[in-house]
Scaffold this motif. Structure first.
Motif, mmCIF file in Angstrom:
data_model
loop_
_atom_site.group_PDB
_atom_site.id
_atom_site.type_symbol
_atom_site.label_atom_id
_atom_site.label_comp_id
_atom_site.label_asym_id
_atom_site.label_seq_id
_atom_site.Cartn_x
_atom_site.Cartn_y
_atom_site.Cartn_z
ATOM 1 N N ILE A 1 0.825 -1.199 0.000
ATOM 2 C CA ILE A 1 0.000 0.000 0.000
ATOM 3 C C ILE A 1 0.864 1.256 0.000
ATOM 4 O O ILE A 1 2.071 1.200 0.250
ATOM 5 N N ASP A 2 0.231 2.392 -0.263
ATOM 6 C CA ASP A 2 0.929 3.676 -0.314
ATOM 7 C C ASP A 2 1.081 4.263 1.089
ATOM 8 O O ASP A 2 0.339 3.915 2.011
ATOM 9 N N LEU A 3 2.022 5.177 1.204
ATOM 10 C CA LEU A 3 2.189 5.953 2.430
ATOM 11 C C LEU A 3 2.191 7.435 2.088
ATOM 12 O O LEU A 3 2.790 7.852 1.090
ATOM 13 N N GLY A 4 1.511 8.219 2.913
ATOM 14 C CA GLY A 4 1.557 9.662 2.763
ATOM 15 C C GLY A 4 2.676 10.242 3.613
ATOM 16 O O GLY A 4 3.002 9.711 4.689
ATOM 17 N N PHE A 5 3.261 11.332 3.123
ATOM 18 C CA PHE A 5 4.311 12.027 3.868
ATOM 19 C C PHE A 5 3.933 13.494 3.986
ATOM 20 O O PHE A 5 3.539 14.126 2.999
ATOM 21 N N ILE A 6 4.029 14.051 5.199
ATOM 22 C CA ILE A 6 3.878 15.474 5.411
ATOM 23 C C ILE A 6 5.242 15.964 5.885
ATOM 24 O O ILE A 6 5.686 15.622 6.986
ATOM 25 N N ASN A 7 5.921 16.700 5.024
ATOM 26 C CA ASN A 7 7.354 16.959 5.174
ATOM 27 C C ASN A 7 8.058 15.602 5.242
ATOM 28 O O ASN A 7 7.981 14.846 4.292
ATOM 29 N N ASP A 8 8.677 15.256 6.359
ATOM 30 C CA ASP A 8 9.344 13.954 6.448
ATOM 31 C C ASP A 8 8.597 12.963 7.343
ATOM 32 O O ASP A 8 9.100 11.869 7.615
ATOM 33 N N ARG A 9 7.409 13.331 7.787
ATOM 34 C CA ARG A 9 6.654 12.474 8.697
ATOM 35 C C ARG A 9 5.614 11.668 7.917
ATOM 36 O O ARG A 9 4.919 12.194 7.040
ATOM 37 N N THR B 1 5.746 26.724 7.623
ATOM 38 C CA THR B 1 5.235 26.822 6.256
ATOM 39 C C THR B 1 6.380 27.146 5.287
ATOM 40 O O THR B 1 7.378 27.777 5.678
ATOM 41 N N PRO B 2 6.242 26.705 4.033
ATOM 42 C CA PRO B 2 5.154 25.898 3.485
ATOM 43 C C PRO B 2 5.270 24.434 3.905
ATOM 44 O O PRO B 2 6.378 23.935 4.126
ATOM 45 N N VAL B 3 4.119 23.769 3.993
ATOM 46 C CA VAL B 3 4.070 22.355 4.344
ATOM 47 C C VAL B 3 3.889 21.555 3.055
ATOM 48 O O VAL B 3 2.990 21.846 2.263
ATOM 49 N N ARG B 4 4.718 20.554 2.874
ATOM 50 C CA ARG B 4 4.658 19.751 1.655
ATOM 51 C C ARG B 4 4.149 18.347 1.968
ATOM 52 O O ARG B 4 4.687 17.678 2.860
ATOM 53 N N CYS B 5 3.145 17.940 1.230
ATOM 54 C CA CYS B 5 2.602 16.589 1.360
ATOM 55 C C CYS B 5 2.868 15.836 0.059
ATOM 56 O O CYS B 5 2.713 16.397 -1.028
ATOM 57 N N ARG B 6 3.269 14.598 0.177
ATOM 58 C CA ARG B 6 3.513 13.778 -1.013
ATOM 59 C C ARG B 6 3.116 12.345 -0.711
ATOM 60 O O ARG B 6 2.868 11.982 0.449
ATOM 61 N N ILE B 7 3.048 11.543 -1.754
ATOM 62 C CA ILE B 7 2.701 10.136 -1.567
ATOM 63 C C ILE B 7 3.813 9.273 -2.129
ATOM 64 O O ILE B 7 4.435 9.620 -3.149
#
Length: 459
Positions: A246-254, A395-401
Motif C-alpha cells: 500500500i501507499d504511504l503519505g508524507f507530510i514533510n518527512d513524517r 510553512t510551506p508544508v509539503r505533502c507527497r505520496i
C-alpha cells in the motif's frame, strides 16, 4: 448458469433503478397533481434555510447563535407540518423512498457493469519467525487488556512490548531497536498516530507491518478490511496471513497512514482547553476561524489549475476518501492508487452554505487528487492534525505520496472492505436498462423460418 445469472444482475438492477425513479415522479404527479412542484420547492427551500441557519449558528455567538439554531431546527419541522396540512406527507415519503431505491439500484447496476477480473492485491506470506509487537494499554479504552492481546500474541510466538503510559516513550526508536535486533515483522496495537510512527520504520527497513485494531476509531484498520470489533482476530496474520503493498503519505518527512488536516479543525484541537471541553471550545473558536478573523489564511497548491485560496478547512489524505456516496463517507476504496486525495472547503456566506447541499458539485468544495500538495499560509507556522495528532509545522508544508511503500501483513480471512461504487450516472443506467430490452427484442430466440413439421434442435 450461475455465471449467466450474475451477468444479468446489473441489467436487472438498472431496470429496477429506472422503474423506481419513474415511480417516484409518477407518485408525485399522480397524487400531488400541480401541487407536486410546490412540494419539491418547499422541501428544497426548507433544506436551504436549515443550511443557512447552521452557518449563522457557527459564525455568531450569543443571541444570534441561539436564534440561528432555532431557525435550523424549525425549518424542517415547518416543511413537515405543511406537508401534513396538505395531506401529502405520505406522497412525499413514498416518492422519497422510491428515489432512494432508484439511486441504490443504479449504483449497483453501474458497479456490476464495470466488474471485471480483479487485480491481485495480496500474496501469500510465510509466517514471521521473530515478530515484534508494540501495544498501548490505553488505546480504545483498554482493548489490549480486555481482549488479552498480549497473552494471545505471546502464545503465537511474538515478542510484545506494552508501553509504559506513565511516561513518554519514543515508539519509533523502540521499533528501530527491535529491527536492529532481528525482528522480521513490526506491529502495533494502538491508535492511528502510533500506527503511522511504526509503519514509517517498517517501510524504511522493508519489513512487514501488522495492524491490530485496538484504537478508538481505527480508520486505517477499517480500510484494510480488519475486524474493528474484535482486535484479537488481527493476530491471525501471524499464522495465516497475506501481504498487501500500500501507499504511504508524507507530510514533510513524517509519515501519515490516514490524513493531514489544516484550517479550522486543526486549530481547534490545538487549543489547551479542547481536551477538557471539546464542544464548548469548538463553538467558542469557530466564529473567528470561519470568518478569517483568527488563524492563518491558507493557500493550497497542487499544480496548474489546482489551487484553493483561503479555505477554512483542508484535508489531504493517503488515497482519496469517498464523497459521492453517503454510505461510503470516511472510507477509501483503495490504498494503492498512488495519489493523495485533497478536499478543501470554502464557505463565506449563508448562501454558499446552502450551496453545499449540492454535494461534490458545490462551488465551495474543491476536490481533486495529486501526487504532491503544498499548503502555504500568511504565518510562519500553522497547526496541523496528522492522523489525530496535533502538531505545529513551519510553512510551506509539503505533502507527497510514496506508492506501494509499505508491506502490510493481514489475516487471510477478514471482514473486508465494501467495494466502491461508481458515481451515479442516470444516462448510463438508462442505456444499460434499454440495452436489455433491445437485445431481448433482437435476440429473443431463433427467428429463422423453419420448414413445416420441423422441430427446434435440442428438444
Amino acid at each position: 448458469m450461475s455465471g449467466r445469472r450474475f451477468a444479468l444482475a446489473p441489467r436487472w438492477a438498472a431496470r429496477m433503478a429506472v422503474t423506481a425513479g419513474t415511480g417516484a415522479i409518477v407518485v408525485l404527479l399522480l397524487f400531488g397533481g400541480l401541487d407536486s412542484l410546490l412540494l419539491v420547492l418547499v422541501g428544497a427551500a426548507g433544506l436551504a434555510v436549515t443550511a443557512a441557519g447552521v452557518w449563522w449558528a457557527l459564525v455568531h455567538t450569543g443571541p444570534v447563535r441561539v436564534l440561528a439554531a432555532l431557525l435550523a431546527m424549525a425549518a424542517p419541522a415547518v416543511v413537515v407540518v405543511l406537508y401534513v396540512v396538505a395531506g401529502l406527507l405520505w406522497v412525499v415519503l413514498v416518492s422519497l423512498a422510491l428515489w432512494v431505491l432508484a439511486v441504490f439500484c443504479g449504483r449497483v447496476a453501474l458497479a456490476g457493469a464495470e466488474a471485471g477480473p480483479a487485480e491481485p492485491r495480496e500474496r501469500p506470506a510465510v509466517p514471521p519467525r521473530r515478530p515484534y509487537l508494540i501495544m498501548n494499554p490505553r488505546s480504545g479504552g483498554g482493548k489490549v487488556g480486555r481482549f488479552r492481546l498480549r497473552e494471545k500474541a505471546e502464545a503465537l510466538g511474538a515478542e510484545v512490548l506494552v508501553l509504559d503510559v506513565t511516561h513518554q516513550q519514543d515508539v519509533a526508536a523502540l521499533a528501530r531497536r527491535a529491527a536492529d535486533a532481528g525482528a522480521d515483522l513490526l506491529g502495533v496495537a494502538g491508535g492511528d498516530g502510533t500506527q503511522a510512527l511504526v509503519a514509517a520504520v517498517a517501510a524504511e527497513r522493508d519489513l512487514p507491518f501488522m495492524v491490530i485494531s485496538a484504537g478508538t476509531r481505527n480508520h486505517f484498520a477499517l480500510d484494510l478490511g480488519l475486524d474493528r470489533d474484535d482486535p484479537s482476530t488481527c493476530l491471525d496474520a501471524l499464522t495465516d496471513g497475506v501481504e498487501l503493498r500500500i501507499d504511504l503519505g508524507f507530510i514533510n518527512d513524517r509519515v501519515f497512514v490516514n490524513n493531514a488536516s489544516f484550517g479550522a479543525y486543526a486549530a481547534v484541537v490545538q487549543s489547551p482547553a479542547y481536551r477538557d471541553d471539546k464542544v464548548h471550545t469548538t463553538l467558542q473558536m469557530l466564529p473567528d476561524l470561519l470568518t478569517h478573523q483568527y488563524g492563518p489564511r491558507l493557500v493550497v497548491r497542487a499544480g496548474p489549475g489546482a489551487t484553493v485560496e483561503q479555505p477554512q478547512a483542508v484535508l489531504v489524505s493517503n488515497n482519496p476518501y469517498r464523497t459521492d456516496d453517503p454510505a461510503g463517507l470516511g472510507r477509501r476504496d483503495r490504498l494503492n492508487s498512488g495519489h493523495l486525495g485533497v478536499l478543501g472547503v470554502k464557505v463565506d456566506s449563508a448562501a454558499q452554505a446552502a450551496g453545499m447541499l449540492r454535494g461534490h458539485r458545490a462551488p465551495g468544495l474543491a476536490q481533486f487528487t495529486a501526487q504532491e500538495v503544498v499548503v502555504d499560509a500568511d504565518e510562519d507556522a500553522i497547526p496541523v492534525g496528522v492522523d489525530g495528532e496535533a502538531l505545529t509545522l513551519s510553512t510551506p508544508v509539503r505533502c507527497r505520496i510514496q506508492p506501494r511503500a509499505l508491506r502490510v501483513r493481514v489475516p487471510r480471512e477478514r471482514p473486508g472492505v465494501r467495494p466502491g461504487r461508481p458515481p451515479m450516472d442516470w444516462r448510463r443506467v438508462r442505456r444499460l436498462a434499454l440495452t436489455t430490452f433491445r437485445r431481448a427484442a433482437g435476440h429473443g430466440g431463433d427467428q429463422r423460418p423453419r420448414s413445416p413439421g420441423t422441430r427446434p434442435t435440442g428438444t
